[in-house]
Design an enzyme around this catalytic site. Structure first.
Site, PDB file in Angstrom:
ATOM      1  N   ASN A  67       1.370   5.485  -2.720  1.00 40.11           N
ATOM      2  CA  ASN A  67       2.624   4.563  -2.616  1.00 40.11           C
ATOM      3  C   ASN A  67       1.159   3.506  -2.991  1.00 40.11           C
ATOM      4  OD1 ASN A  67       3.603   2.359  -2.488  1.00 40.11           O
ATOM      5  ND2 ASN A  67       4.470   2.404   0.143  1.00 40.11           N
ATOM      6  N   LYS A 126       1.788   0.436  -3.120  1.00 42.58           N
ATOM      7  CA  LYS A 126       2.011  -0.961  -2.431  1.00 42.58           C
ATOM      8  C   LYS A 126       1.657  -1.975  -3.326  1.00 42.58           C
ATOM      9  CE  LYS A 126       1.560   0.831   1.927  1.00 42.58           C
ATOM     10  NZ  LYS A 126       0.574   0.804   3.598  1.00 42.58           N
ATOM     11  N   HIS A 179      11.340   2.019   3.449  1.00 36.16           N
ATOM     12  CA  HIS A 179       9.366   1.528   4.441  1.00 36.16           C
ATOM     13  C   HIS A 179       9.599   0.866   5.495  1.00 36.16           C
ATOM     14  CE1 HIS A 179       5.540   1.177   4.157  1.00 36.16           C
ATOM     15  NE2 HIS A 179       5.263   2.158   3.652  1.00 36.16           N
ATOM     16  N   GLU A 230       7.027  -1.677   5.970  1.00 36.66           N
ATOM     17  CA  GLU A 230       7.448  -2.826   5.469  1.00 36.66           C
ATOM     18  C   GLU A 230       7.865  -4.004   5.438  1.00 36.66           C
ATOM     19  OE1 GLU A 230       3.275  -2.186   3.110  1.00 36.66           O
ATOM     20  OE2 GLU A 230       2.243  -0.856   4.910  1.00 36.66           O
ATOM     21  N   GLU A 290       6.694   8.168   8.325  1.00 33.65           N
ATOM     22  CA  GLU A 290       5.430   7.611   9.087  1.00 33.65           C
ATOM     23  C   GLU A 290       5.699   6.612  10.276  1.00 33.65           C
ATOM     24  OE1 GLU A 290       3.888   6.773   4.501  1.00 33.65           O
ATOM     25  OE2 GLU A 290       5.483   4.819   4.796  1.00 33.65           O
ATOM     26  N   GLY A 315      -2.162   2.174   7.116  1.00 36.49           N
ATOM     27  CA  GLY A 315      -2.772   1.371   7.783  1.00 36.49           C
ATOM     28  C   GLY A 315      -3.960   0.930   8.221  1.00 36.49           C
ATOM     29  N   SER A 335      -2.232   6.884   7.384  1.00 37.24           N
ATOM     30  CA  SER A 335      -3.484   6.536   7.324  1.00 37.24           C
ATOM     31  C   SER A 335      -3.673   8.573   6.580  1.00 37.24           C
ATOM     32  CB  SER A 335      -4.358   6.239   8.581  1.00 37.24           C
ATOM     33  OG  SER A 335      -4.288   5.014   8.243  1.00 37.24           O
TER      34      SER A 335
HETATM   35  P1  PGA Z   1      -1.411   4.285   4.613  1.00 33.43           P
HETATM   36  O1  PGA Z   1      -0.562   3.705   3.961  1.00 33.43           O
HETATM   37  O2  PGA Z   1      -1.829   5.821   3.799  1.00 33.43           O
HETATM   38  O3  PGA Z   1      -2.477   2.897   4.286  1.00 33.43           O
HETATM   39  O4  PGA Z   1      -1.241   4.359   5.895  1.00 33.43           O
HETATM   40  C1  PGA Z   1       0.920   4.892   4.123  1.00 33.43           C
HETATM   41  C2  PGA Z   1       2.076   4.339   3.166  1.00 33.43           C
HETATM   42  O5  PGA Z   1       3.014   3.104   4.006  1.00 33.43           O
HETATM   43  O6  PGA Z   1       3.480   4.585   3.049  1.00 33.43           O
END
Ligand code: PGA
Length: 257
Positions: A21, A23, A101, A103, A173, A179, A219
């Site tokens: 992903n 982003k 997601h 976010e 998640e 992150g 992560s």
């Molecule tokens: P990350 O993001 O691996 O940077 O924690 C995962 C995601 O948000 O899909």
């Protein structure tokens, strides 16, 4: 569309899914450069910015790579300045879309009901769906975690049929792990995946429950991936940060059994 039930063959021969992903990262030249450095004969999913979809789709024709977007608006077309629709993503070369997601849920106030409309539109437009859910640290500490996950699962995937589930992957998640460098331990992730699989069984039956791929995200790195994949209910990973660099992405691919 690909029948995702064929990907998660229960028991010994299950094939893990790796989805990057990106982003809001990478210009078109950067995206093309990444693509020139990773293998094209391995199946993996890559959710890229809208601007890179078409140029990348041109380059991966005939390969095993599956491209996707990171959002859609529920309507197929219309006066929605600044939004993108499922048919437009499909037209640009997307096979799938990430929906729900955290976010989008937290920064753009997307509700389960709104995401549910998007899921329906994606499926009618022949896009596979990676449906994300996950609890916040506060939910976990307050003991609300299971309730929140159940609501996200049932409301976000409301009205889905067994047939629909052939094109749905679920990604767990935990928000506190995205992150932050704080991966859930394989045991913590497995515990939630098992909980989700039981819920799916109650709501949609054991066939759907046994065949729907459940990814873990938050992560994930090439170092943490192998232990996560050892868990019986973890069928792959959704990876943000570690999917941006071709070297770490190749290491993630290598970590797949
Ligand atoms: P990350 O993001 O691996 O940077 O924690 C995962 C995601 O948000 O899909």
């Amino acid at each position: 569309m690909i029948d995702l039930f064929q990907i998660r063959v229960p028991m010994f021969s299950k094939k893990p899914i790796l989805c990057g992903n990106w982003k809001m990262h990478k210009t078109i030249p950067e995206a093309l450069e990444f693509l020139s450095q990773v293998p094209h004969d391995k199946t993996f999913y890559l959710a890229v910015p809208f601007t890179s979809l078409y140029p990348l789709a041109q380059k991966i024709q005939g390969s095993s790579i599956l491209l996707g977007g990171q959002n859609i608006y529920p309507s197929a077309h219309g006066p929605f300045t600044g939004e993108i629709s499922a048919p437009l993503l499909k037209d640009a070369g997307a096979h799938f879309v990430i929906l729900g997601h955290s976010e989008r849920r937290t920064l753009f106030q997307e509700t389960n009901a709104f995401i549910n409309q998007k899921v329906k539109r994606a499926l009618t437009s022949n896009l596979d769906v990676i449906y994300c859910l996950g609890e916040s640290l506060m939910d976990r500490e307050k003991g609300n975690m299971h309730e929140v996950l159940e609501e996200q699962l049932k409301e976000g995937l409301k009205d889905m049929t067994t047939e629909d589930f052939k094109n749905i992957v679920i990604a767990y998640e935990p928000i506190w792990a995205i992150g932050t460098g704080k991966t859930a331990t394989p045991q913590m992730a497995q515990e939630v995946h098992h909980f989700l699989r039981e819920l799916i069984k109650k709501e949609w039956g054991s066939f759907v429950s046994e065949n729907t791929p459940l990814l873990y995200g938050g992560s994930v790195t090439p170092e943490t991936l192998p232990a996560l994949l050892q868990e019986p209910d973890i069928d792959g990973a959704l990876v943000g940060g570690a999917s941006l660099n071709p070297e770490s992405f190749k290491a993630l691919l290598k970590a797949l059994p």
